[in-house]
Design a protein around this motif. Structure first.
Motif, PDB file in Angstrom:
ATOM      1  N   ARG A   4       0.835  -1.201   0.000  1.00  0.00           N
ATOM      2  CA  ARG A   4       0.000   0.000   0.000  1.00  0.00           C
ATOM      3  C   ARG A   4       0.874   1.256   0.000  1.00  0.00           C
ATOM      4  N   TYR A   5       1.928   1.233   0.799  1.00  0.00           N
ATOM      5  CA  TYR A   5       2.832   2.384   0.872  1.00  0.00           C
ATOM      6  C   TYR A   5       3.497   2.636  -0.484  1.00  0.00           C
ATOM      7  N   LEU A   6       3.991   1.569  -1.130  1.00  0.00           N
ATOM      8  CA  LEU A   6       4.643   1.731  -2.428  1.00  0.00           C
ATOM      9  C   LEU A   6       3.648   2.173  -3.497  1.00  0.00           C
ATOM     10  N   GLY A   7       2.419   1.677  -3.401  1.00  0.00           N
ATOM     11  CA  GLY A   7       1.390   2.114  -4.337  1.00  0.00           C
ATOM     12  C   GLY A   7       1.130   3.600  -4.223  1.00  0.00           C
ATOM     13  N   GLU A   8       1.144   4.107  -2.993  1.00  0.00           N
ATOM     14  CA  GLU A   8       0.941   5.537  -2.771  1.00  0.00           C
ATOM     15  C   GLU A   8       2.098   6.368  -3.322  1.00  0.00           C
ATOM     16  N   GLN A   9       3.279   5.725  -3.473  1.00  0.00           N
ATOM     17  CA  GLN A   9       4.452   6.413  -4.021  1.00  0.00           C
ATOM     18  C   GLN A   9       4.541   6.288  -5.534  1.00  0.00           C
ATOM     19  N   GLY A  10       3.533   5.683  -6.152  1.00  0.00           N
ATOM     20  CA  GLY A  10       3.482   5.617  -7.598  1.00  0.00           C
ATOM     21  C   GLY A  10       3.980   4.333  -8.219  1.00  0.00           C
ATOM     22  N   PHE A  11       4.255   3.307  -7.404  1.00  0.00           N
ATOM     23  CA  PHE A  11       4.742   2.037  -7.931  1.00  0.00           C
ATOM     24  C   PHE A  11       3.580   1.098  -8.232  1.00  0.00           C
ATOM     25  N   ARG A  12       3.745   0.281  -9.251  1.00  0.00           N
ATOM     26  CA  ARG A  12       2.812  -0.815  -9.516  1.00  0.00           C
ATOM     27  C   ARG A  12       3.349  -2.044  -8.791  1.00  0.00           C
ATOM     28  N   VAL A  13       2.573  -2.603  -7.892  1.00  0.00           N
ATOM     29  CA  VAL A  13       3.048  -3.647  -6.988  1.00  0.00           C
ATOM     30  C   VAL A  13       2.289  -4.946  -7.224  1.00  0.00           C
ATOM     31  N   SER A  14       3.023  -6.045  -7.314  1.00  0.00           N
ATOM     32  CA  SER A  14       2.441  -7.384  -7.358  1.00  0.00           C
ATOM     33  C   SER A  14       2.849  -8.105  -6.082  1.00  0.00           C
ATOM     34  N   ARG A  20       5.402 -20.373  -4.590  1.00  0.00           N
ATOM     35  CA  ARG A  20       4.565 -20.791  -5.717  1.00  0.00           C
ATOM     36  C   ARG A  20       3.905 -19.581  -6.376  1.00  0.00           C
ATOM     37  N   GLU A  21       3.332 -18.681  -5.555  1.00  0.00           N
ATOM     38  CA  GLU A  21       2.704 -17.490  -6.107  1.00  0.00           C
ATOM     39  C   GLU A  21       3.728 -16.604  -6.816  1.00  0.00           C
ATOM     40  N   PHE A  22       4.919 -16.541  -6.234  1.00  0.00           N
ATOM     41  CA  PHE A  22       5.963 -15.715  -6.852  1.00  0.00           C
ATOM     42  C   PHE A  22       6.323 -16.231  -8.243  1.00  0.00           C
ATOM     43  N   THR A  23       6.463 -17.544  -8.373  1.00  0.00           N
ATOM     44  CA  THR A  23       6.797 -18.121  -9.677  1.00  0.00           C
ATOM     45  C   THR A  23       5.748 -17.756 -10.715  1.00  0.00           C
ATOM     46  N   ASP A  24       4.482 -17.746 -10.307  1.00  0.00           N
ATOM     47  CA  ASP A  24       3.410 -17.340 -11.222  1.00  0.00           C
ATOM     48  C   ASP A  24       3.553 -15.868 -11.600  1.00  0.00           C
ATOM     49  N   ARG A  25       3.861 -15.020 -10.628  1.00  0.00           N
ATOM     50  CA  ARG A  25       3.954 -13.578 -10.882  1.00  0.00           C
ATOM     51  C   ARG A  25       5.128 -13.257 -11.824  1.00  0.00           C
ATOM     52  N   ILE A  26       6.266 -13.873 -11.591  1.00  0.00           N
ATOM     53  CA  ILE A  26       7.461 -13.522 -12.354  1.00  0.00           C
ATOM     54  C   ILE A  26       7.342 -13.945 -13.810  1.00  0.00           C
ATOM     55  N   THR A  27       6.481 -14.914 -14.083  1.00  0.00           N
ATOM     56  CA  THR A  27       6.307 -15.372 -15.462  1.00  0.00           C
ATOM     57  C   THR A  27       5.200 -14.620 -16.194  1.00  0.00           C
ATOM     58  N   THR A  28       4.329 -13.954 -15.455  1.00  0.00           N
ATOM     59  CA  THR A  28       3.200 -13.269 -16.111  1.00  0.00           C
ATOM     60  C   THR A  28       3.275 -11.752 -16.014  1.00  0.00           C
ATOM     61  N   ASP A  29       3.920 -11.208 -14.996  1.00  0.00           N
ATOM     62  CA  ASP A  29       3.990  -9.767 -14.801  1.00  0.00           C
ATOM     63  C   ASP A  29       5.363  -9.229 -15.219  1.00  0.00           C
TER      64      ASP A  29
END
Length: 224
Positions: A4-14, A20-29
């Motif tokens: 939430r803090y990084l989002g408020e600073q203008g970052f797109r956060v996953s 397991r979830e990380f492996t999915d994120r790194i291959t799709t985002d």
């Protein structure tokens, strides 16, 4: 909370709560930087750090570790992490480290000279600024991480000068060394090992109570 803090600073956060979830994120985002906790419910963040360096070396990694996890921090740096934060930490410090890593990844840590340098030649090796690689006379390529190449570039811009750990941290990460900070020593060890695989020349000298020195001649070639 961090997302939430990084989002408020203008970052797109996953977000990923486990490996397991990380492996999915790194291959799709499209990921530029990973804030990686060492302790995960289904494995070690150090394994993920190693995985990223082998599969996606362009993605920067900032480790988040407990203050007592000194060994994990050192191992993480040896595996290729670009920086680390000891928990608990101030979110503003995290933001500053994150922006510094992104600057190094996108534009380099050093201001460009008036005539941008495209290549450096040293010890029969060629360092290419655009690709952040070093090539041997035989054409073998050394795949350096962003942090490794930026540290090497500091020396290539200052051949023969003895540079302290504080100076090297300031040039590459924009911060001073802590009392137990070994990040520069670990990066130097990695650079020496990788470059030592493609040249027999001694490139760096460790100066007692001084720092490190690049001891070979450096020639630079500028962009046309």
């Amino acid at each position: 909370m961090l997302a939430r803090y990084l989002g408020e600073q203008g970052f797109r956060v996953s977000l990923a709560s486990n490996r397991r979830e990380f492996t999915d994120r790194i291959t799709t985002d499209k990921i530029d930087v990973v804030l990686l906790d060492v302790l995960l419910p289904d494995g070690s963040g150090l394994d993920i750090c190693s995985y990223l360096r082998q599969r996606t070396p362009q993605v920067a990694v900032i480790l988040m570790t407990g203050l007592k996890e000194e060994v994990d921090r050192i191992i993480g740096l040896e595996l290729g992490a670009d920086d680390y934060l000891g928990k608990p930490f101030n979110p503003r410090e995290m933001l500053a480290r994150l922006r510094a890593v992104l600057r190094r990844a996108r534009t380099g840590a050093l201001p460009l000279p008036s005539t941008p340098r495209a290549h450096y030649r040293f010890a029969q090796l060629i360092a290419d600024v655009a690709s952040r690689t070093v090539t041997s006379p035989s054409g073998r390529m050394v795949d350096l991480t962003g942090a490794e190449f930026e540290l090497l570039r500091v020396f290539l811009d200052r051949p023969g000068r003895v540079l302290s750990r504080d100076q090297l941290l300031d040039h590459t990460q924009g911060r001073a060394a802590g009392p137990y900070d070994r990040s520069i020593d670990v990066l130097m060890s990695r650079i020496r090992r990788k470059l030592g695989e493609v040249t027999d020349e001694v490139l760096f000298k460790t100066v007692r109570n001084g720092g490190y020195q690049l001891v070979v001649r450096v020639d630079s070639e500028n962009e046309p």
